[in-house]
Design a protein around this motif. Structure first.
Motif, short mmCIF file in Angstrom:
data_model
loop_
_atom_site.label_atom_id
_atom_site.label_comp_id
_atom_site.label_asym_id
_atom_site.label_seq_id
_atom_site.Cartn_x
_atom_site.Cartn_y
_atom_site.Cartn_z
N LEU A 119 0.90 -1.28 0.09
CA LEU A 119 0.13 0.03 -0.05
C LEU A 119 0.72 1.31 -0.16
CD1 LEU A 119 -2.83 1.26 0.35
CD2 LEU A 119 -2.66 1.24 2.51
N ALA A 120 1.97 1.33 0.77
CA ALA A 120 2.72 2.45 0.85
C ALA A 120 3.26 2.71 -0.53
CB ALA A 120 3.96 2.04 1.82
N ALA A 157 2.25 10.90 -3.26
CA ALA A 157 2.30 10.93 -1.92
C ALA A 157 3.76 10.70 -1.29
CB ALA A 157 1.36 10.32 -1.31
N ARG A 158 4.12 11.32 -0.49
CA ARG A 158 5.48 11.12 0.29
C ARG A 158 5.20 10.31 1.39
NH1 ARG A 158 10.41 13.70 -0.15
NH2 ARG A 158 9.33 15.27 -1.31
N VAL A 159 5.58 9.07 1.43
CA VAL A 159 5.16 8.16 2.46
C VAL A 159 6.37 7.55 3.56
CG1 VAL A 159 4.16 6.02 2.64
CG2 VAL A 159 3.59 7.26 0.89
N GLU A 160 5.81 7.70 4.63
CA GLU A 160 6.79 7.08 5.69
C GLU A 160 6.00 5.77 6.05
OE1 GLU A 160 9.70 7.93 7.01
OE2 GLU A 160 10.24 10.03 6.35
N ALA A 161 6.65 4.58 5.71
CA ALA A 161 6.11 3.35 6.08
C ALA A 161 6.97 2.63 7.26
CB ALA A 161 6.07 2.58 4.90
N ILE A 162 6.18 2.18 8.06
CA ILE A 162 7.01 1.61 9.20
C ILE A 162 6.01 0.60 9.73
CG2 ILE A 162 7.85 3.85 10.23
CD1 ILE A 162 5.50 3.78 12.40
N ASP A 163 6.95 -0.54 10.19
CA ASP A 163 6.53 -1.81 10.65
C ASP A 163 7.20 -2.57 11.85
OD1 ASP A 163 4.26 -4.10 9.66
OD2 ASP A 163 5.68 -4.67 10.72
N GLY A 164 7.08 -3.09 12.92
CA GLY A 164 7.54 -3.63 13.73
C GLY A 164 8.25 -4.83 13.38
N ALA A 165 8.08 -5.73 12.35
CA ALA A 165 8.72 -6.89 11.81
C ALA A 165 9.71 -6.75 11.06
CB ALA A 165 7.47 -7.73 11.22
N GLU A 166 11.01 -7.07 11.47
CA GLU A 166 12.07 -6.64 10.61
C GLU A 166 12.05 -7.39 9.18
OE1 GLU A 166 12.23 -7.80 13.55
OE2 GLU A 166 13.40 -6.67 14.93
N THR A 167 11.60 -8.67 9.16
CA THR A 167 11.43 -9.24 7.93
C THR A 167 10.70 -8.65 7.04
OG1 THR A 167 12.13 -11.45 9.31
CG2 THR A 167 11.44 -11.63 7.04
N LEU A 168 9.54 -8.22 7.46
CA LEU A 168 8.61 -7.63 6.54
C LEU A 168 9.14 -6.02 5.97
CD1 LEU A 168 5.10 -8.06 8.46
CD2 LEU A 168 5.68 -8.92 6.28
#
Length: 264
Positions: free
Chosen positions: A68-69, A77-88
């Motif tokens: 989606l990002a 759009a200017r997107v900051e995409a974050i997730d806690g799962a390092e592998t993802l």
């Protein structure tokens, strides 16, 4: 300036992140090969509620493997995409790279967000909030980094779909009627095991009522502006199995568009 507090129960989400890292590559395969229900139901509703994102700053909170990002950055759009799962996050960078409009970073949403106040025009949490507990501190942080009158859009498994169990009794067999959902628990939040199609291990899903989310949004300074419960048309499923035909009446997803109305 609003004080940034670390959620008190963040440590217990280590198990949730471990599970996501465990299934990350299987989940990525499921998404990249084409998640039928996301493609047909979820994604069109999400993009419709997002409206025009060109030149908007967007936080994709819990971006997963980044699809989606990337789509939002492709729309300008200017997107900051974050997730806690390092592998993802590693898979997101592998698939989509990074550029001036798209950046991926590892960050546990149970901790304070690494962005200043009012940094984003739009925040998105796509199929994320149901994976987090507690959710209230996450919503407060999203509100903090969203501009006044900014937009927050989130999607979850619809509580009706997630809490129900598909059933087909003797009457339905004899009359060739549709199956139905048996529902015995809804109002009280609880944790359940959930297996995403194509994965070999379960994740934790935290079931909560619509009232729960509405109350927590209001407490965080958001006002609900629109709600979508996408279903298939009768024509799309008329030749399908009973379980598929039921999805013309029972929504699989809930999508909410909210507006930041005030500072807490």
């Amino acid at each position: 300036m609003q004080e940034r507090k670390k959620p008190q129960n963040a440590s217990h989400n280590n198990d949730d992140l471990s599970r996501w890292n465990q299934i990350a590559r299987e989940y990525d395969t499921h998404i990249t090969q084409g998640d039928f229900f996301r493609t047909k139901l979820l994604d069109p509703a999400m993009h419709e509620l997002l409206h025009d994102v060109s030149r908007k700053t967007i936080l994709d909170a819990g971006c997963g493997q980044g699809y989606l990002a990337h789509a939002l950055s492709e729309r300008g759009a200017r997107v900051e995409a974050i997730d806690g799962a390092e592998t993802l996050i590693a898979l997101a960078r592998e698939h989509y790279g990074e550029n001036e409009l798209l950046r991926f970073s590892v960050h546990n949403l149970m901790n304070a967000l690494p962005f200043p106040e009012q940094a984003f025009d739009i925040a998105v949490a796509n199929m994320v909030l149901m994976d987090l507990d507690p959710v209230a501190p996450v919503l407060r942080e999203i509100a903090r980094v969203t501009k006044p009158d900014g937009v927050f859009i989130f999607s979850i498994l619809h509580p009706l779909f997630a809490n129900g169990t598909l059933r087909k009794g003797l009457r339905e067999y004899l009359t060739r009627a549709l199956p139905f959902y048996a529902l015995s628990r809804y109002a009280t939040p609880y944790k359940k095991e959930w297996r995403i199609p194509g994965t070999t291990h379960t994740t934790n899903v935290y079931s909560r009522s619509l009232e729960y989310y509405a109350r927590e949004l209001a407490a965080s300074g958001f006002a609900i502006a629109d709600v979508r419960e996408p279903v298939f048309s009768q024509q799309e499923v008329e030749k399908e199995s009973g379980a598929m035909r039921l999805l013309a009446e029972i929504p699989m997803f809930l999508i909410v568009r909210a507006i930041k109305t005030h500072e807490r």
